[in-house]
Design an enzyme around this catalytic site. Sequence first.
Site, short mmCIF file in Angstrom:
data_model
loop_
_atom_site.label_atom_id
_atom_site.label_comp_id
_atom_site.label_asym_id
_atom_site.label_seq_id
_atom_site.Cartn_x
_atom_site.Cartn_y
_atom_site.Cartn_z
CD GLU A 10 57.97 41.47 58.12
OE1 GLU A 10 57.14 41.73 59.00
OE2 GLU A 10 58.19 42.21 57.15
NE ARG B 68 58.24 44.78 59.12
CZ ARG B 68 57.06 45.25 59.50
NH1 ARG B 68 56.83 45.43 60.78
NH2 ARG B 68 56.14 45.54 58.63
CB SER C 198 54.63 41.66 55.71
OG SER C 198 53.74 42.75 55.79
#
Length: 301
Positions: A296, A178, A226
Amino acid sequence: MEKRRGVIRSDLIETLSSLGCRVLKDEPLSMHCSFKIGGPSDFFIEIPNERALSEFLKIISDDRFYMLGGGTNVLFSDDGYRGIIVCLTGDFKEISVSEDKILCGSGALLSDVLKAAYENSLTGLECVAGIPGTVGGAVYGNAGRRDKWISAAVKSVEVYKNLKKELINKEKAGFGYRKSGFENCIISKVVFSLKKDVKNSRLKKISKNMQKRLETQPLNTPNAGSIFKNPDRFSVGKLIEEAGLRGKCAGKAQISGLHGNFIVNTGGAFAEDVLTLINLIKEKIKEKFGISLETEIKIIK
């Protein structure tokens, strides 16, 4: 104390407008993000080509600005943004295909790039099927699934760094879970290196990934994807479910009953409602499992 509102001189606005930029004042950020949350930005500037981007960076180099992709993984403050929000449009949305390569601007939609790959019998981007947003944002955050990421298909990335244009190969891009090494850069173009789909299996993979997202994620309610990164060996969604937090509400924001790592805007939610739920999740997961969660989504104030 409220931060001072930003001001752009009228001659600078004229210069940017002459280069094809669209300059908006006090633009509601709720209109530019998938969460449908956020107050006004002092200025919202749409930049259509590289010449305009280069000039913008020279003119506004000392001002506070934030580069916005598709707005699919951000939470804007209820007070808005004291500075300039920048969105790349026009030429930055273009996509071209050459043999097994796809060259696209950072403002191109992932869905359009995936369509181009499909139409040219190219495989390698199925992992982003169903993910909203732009190429720039996806490469910056190394979007994908738990077992495969967009970085696997990246050949090179063109960026602006310290007012200079650079071409960075995949090996030097600093990709990780990520994340990428483009924190202090502005991504302008991306080249994907794909493979010819001789077995014609790409449609099946795309359909499978899309169906899984439809079944497991609240795609029909405003959200930002998310909320937290998955810790090693753990699924945040499952941890949240085991902590009994699914369905919990704060104002008009709710932890999704379909997937615990999603917070949805049920209609009229404020950023503070979402932040209340984020803090609740962090506290409960730390208390119950001893795990510290990392967000995130980007929280922009």
